[in-house]
Scaffold this active site. Structure first.
Site, PDB file in Angstrom:
ATOM      1  N   LYS A 254      62.905  52.772  28.210  1.00  0.00           N
ATOM      2  CA  LYS A 254      61.875  52.207  27.326  1.00  0.00           C
ATOM      3  C   LYS A 254      61.961  52.871  25.959  1.00  0.00           C
ATOM      4  O   LYS A 254      62.223  54.070  25.870  1.00  0.00           O
ATOM      5  CB  LYS A 254      60.477  52.483  27.908  1.00  0.00           C
ATOM      6  N   ARG A 328      58.536  44.755  40.521  1.00  0.00           N
ATOM      7  CA  ARG A 328      58.739  43.619  41.417  1.00  0.00           C
ATOM      8  C   ARG A 328      59.629  43.987  42.604  1.00  0.00           C
ATOM      9  O   ARG A 328      59.513  43.421  43.682  1.00  0.00           O
ATOM     10  CB  ARG A 328      59.315  42.435  40.623  1.00  0.00           C
TER      11      ARG A 328
HETATM   12  N1  BES Z   1      55.400  48.793  33.886  1.00  0.00           N
HETATM   13  C1  BES Z   1      56.049  47.838  33.085  1.00  0.00           C
HETATM   14  C2  BES Z   1      55.131  46.752  32.527  1.00  0.00           C
HETATM   15  C3  BES Z   1      54.071  47.172  31.532  1.00  0.00           C
HETATM   16  C4  BES Z   1      54.351  47.148  30.184  1.00  0.00           C
HETATM   17  C5  BES Z   1      52.815  47.489  31.947  1.00  0.00           C
HETATM   18  C6  BES Z   1      53.366  47.477  29.274  1.00  0.00           C
HETATM   19  C7  BES Z   1      51.829  47.823  31.034  1.00  0.00           C
HETATM   20  C8  BES Z   1      52.107  47.810  29.704  1.00  0.00           C
HETATM   21  C9  BES Z   1      57.138  47.110  33.889  1.00  0.00           C
HETATM   22  O1  BES Z   1      57.750  47.842  34.868  1.00  0.00           O
HETATM   23  C10 BES Z   1      58.187  46.678  32.909  1.00  0.00           C
HETATM   24  O2  BES Z   1      58.723  47.512  32.262  1.00  0.00           O
HETATM   25  N2  BES Z   1      58.434  45.395  32.818  1.00  0.00           N
HETATM   26  C11 BES Z   1      59.381  44.876  31.899  1.00  0.00           C
HETATM   27  C12 BES Z   1      60.006  43.653  32.524  1.00  0.00           C
HETATM   28  C13 BES Z   1      61.197  43.140  31.774  1.00  0.00           C
HETATM   29  C14 BES Z   1      62.341  44.113  31.848  1.00  0.00           C
HETATM   30  C15 BES Z   1      61.596  41.811  32.370  1.00  0.00           C
HETATM   31  C16 BES Z   1      58.682  44.516  30.586  1.00  0.00           C
HETATM   32  O3  BES Z   1      57.529  44.128  30.608  1.00  0.00           O
HETATM   33  O4  BES Z   1      59.315  44.684  29.535  1.00  0.00           O
HETATM   34 ZN    ZN Z   2      59.406  48.940  34.180  1.00  0.00          ZN
END
Ligand code: BES
Ligand code: ZN
Ligand code: ZN
Length: 475
Positions: A254, A328
């Protein structure tokens, strides 16, 4: 914890330590202190026109009272219950008003102080006394609100704890702590047992760290355990919560600014555990099981790679196209595990996608289900409880983007499109949800962190615990 007391004598006999709250029909921005003729202090606060106060406004009002009390360093506050009669709230049961009042007093008073080494010099709100006579229903409502508020705040403490402390092992222990004194059996499976169950997707997410991956199972048999394999009405409601104790994104790391609050990525897990605790404490005559797959999505030479293919518990293979779409994957194995309970209904709660914030902003969680009745019920209970939700479609059309040429399904769209990202998460999960069981996916990412208009402390909101409890009560 905020002390809630009742005062049944006349207002004139109220001890001087209490500041009396007086609600006026002025705008909510109008607040002032007034010294009364008898030398007591009144705090006058605008609540708007009485006939316009609905459930949403009522909750905000209650939270504003606490915010104002904190701001003015009022330590003991007296609220006259008779001032809380609003025509738009008459449709709710009497206990609802009292429960909502007390619940929101607690939620608004909460602060996360575990890591503060110095006590703040500011005086805190310690006690709220409620003036007036209470019916049996009102008393029960107060008790309910007290208990619900307390467990939600415990869940917020768990969620707010940094990932360095709230590891999957610690989350398992925190679950046991929540269930202390309750008729809930808690089992925390470790990696050896998880391997035996062939939960390859859960293990893959947690393989990049020394923090052991866990699978938390909490069972509450309030209606008595189902004894035979034949379907009865004793099949449990299954709550599944995402328990990623820290989400770095994995090798698809991230960016900075998006990672620091990812200790909250287990909020779905803490929410379902607290909801189960509340159901048990209420003594609901229902069977409920909470499942929390818990792992840390870390970065190391052992971490899962983008491009890896893993075999989930269902036997389906998953192509990991993106290591940050880990929630997921762990939920997939929990959904498969839930099959053994022959569930009546399944609700999963997860901070699954940033795309849910893009779609809805930060005022509501997204829900996805093919069951319209369940959707309607939850929408109504969302309004009633304050945990607002809004639906997104869960159509089969959305599954096509996940067709992998290397495995059975990929964990993100194979063309890397970010369109409809939340639905894509739901579509992935639908590959693993037991067939013919009503199932709803709640993407609570929008409600993971509080926003100023919530009038809550920064950090975990404790949502959607109120919604889950309201659902369990009526199920
Ligand atoms: N935990 C995150 C989602 C999230 C983002 C929760 C911001 C709360 C605030 C999740 O695991 C994630 O990183 N999802 C990705 C999915 C993508 C790679 C398809 C996302 O949201 O960018
Ligand atoms: Zn994630
Ligand atoms: Zn995540």
């Amino acid at each position: 914890m905020l002390k809630i007391t009742t005062f049944k004598k006349s207002v004139a006999e109220l001890p001087a330590k209490y500041c009396r709250l007086v609600l006026t029909e002025e705008a909510s921005s109008v607040h002032r202190f007034v010294e009364t003729a008898d030398g007591l202090t009144e705090y006058r606060m605008g609540a708007g026109k009485k006939e316009e106060v609905d459930a949403r406004a009522f909750r905000t009002l209650v939270r504003s009272i606490v915010q104002a009390a904190k701001g003015h360093q009022i330590e003991a506050l007296a609220i006259d219950l008779s001032s809380l009669s609003f025509p738009k709230l008459n449709d709710y049961k009497e206990g609802w008003l009292h429960s909502t009042l007390v619940e929101n007093l607690h939620l608004a008073n909460y602060e996360f102080t575990t890591f503060k080494t110095k006590k703040e010099s500011k005086k805190k709100l310690n006690e709220v006394t409620l003036l007036g006579n209470l019916s049996k229903e009102a008393e029960a409502g107060l008790k309910r609100g007290q208990m619900v508020g307390d467990y939600i705040n415990q869940a917020r403490d768990i969620a707010n704890t940094p990932g360095s402390h709230m590891t999957p092992t610690a989350l398992g222990n925190a679950a046991k702590g929540l269930f202390k004194g309750l008729k809930v059996t808690t089992t925390v499976l470790g990696e050896k047992e998880i391997k035996k169950l062939k939960m390859g997707a859960l293990l893959a997410v947690g393989q990049g760290t020394k923090s052991e991956t866990k699978f938390i199972i909490a069972e509450y048999w309030g209606a008595g355990k189902p004894t035979s394999k034949v379907t009865t009405d004793k099949e449990p409601i299954i709550l599944i919560g995402k328990g990623v104790t820290y989400d770095t994104g994995g090798l698809n790391v991230k960016p900075s600014g998006s990672m620091h609050d990812m200790h909250l990525d287990m909020s779905g897990g803490s929410s379902v555990l607290a909801a189960l605790a509340i159901a048990a404490k209420l003594g609901l005559k229902k069977n409920i099981v909470a499942l929390v797959p818990s792992a840390e999505n870390a970065i190391s030479d052992d971490a899962m790679r983008a491009g890896d293919i893993v075999t989930s518990m269902s036997g389906k293979t998953v192509e990991v196209l993106h290591t940050d779409a880990e929630g997921r994957m762990i939920l997939a194995d929990a959904l498969t595990y839930s099959e053994r309970y022959n569930p009546k209904v399944i609700i999963d709660v997860a901070t699954l996608t940033g795309a849910a914030l893009v779609a809805l902003g930060q005022h509501a969680s997204a829900i996805m289900t093919k069951d319209n009745e369940l959707s309607q019920t939850l929408m109504k209970l969302g309004e009633e409880s304050g945990d607002l939700i809004w639906p997104l479609p869960l159509w089969d059309e959305y599954k096509s983007s996940l067709k992998s040429h290397r495995a059975d399904v990929s964990n993100i769209a194979t063309n890397f499109s970010r369109f409809g990202g939340s639905i894509e998460g739901g579509a992935f999960l639908s590959h693993f949800a037991p067939k013919d069981v009503p199932w709803v996916h709640i993407d609570m990412a929008p409600r993971m962190d509080s926003i100023p208009s919530d009038k809550l402390a920064k950090g975990a909101t404790g949502e959607p615990i109120r919604l889950l409890v309201a659902y369990l009560e009526q199920a």
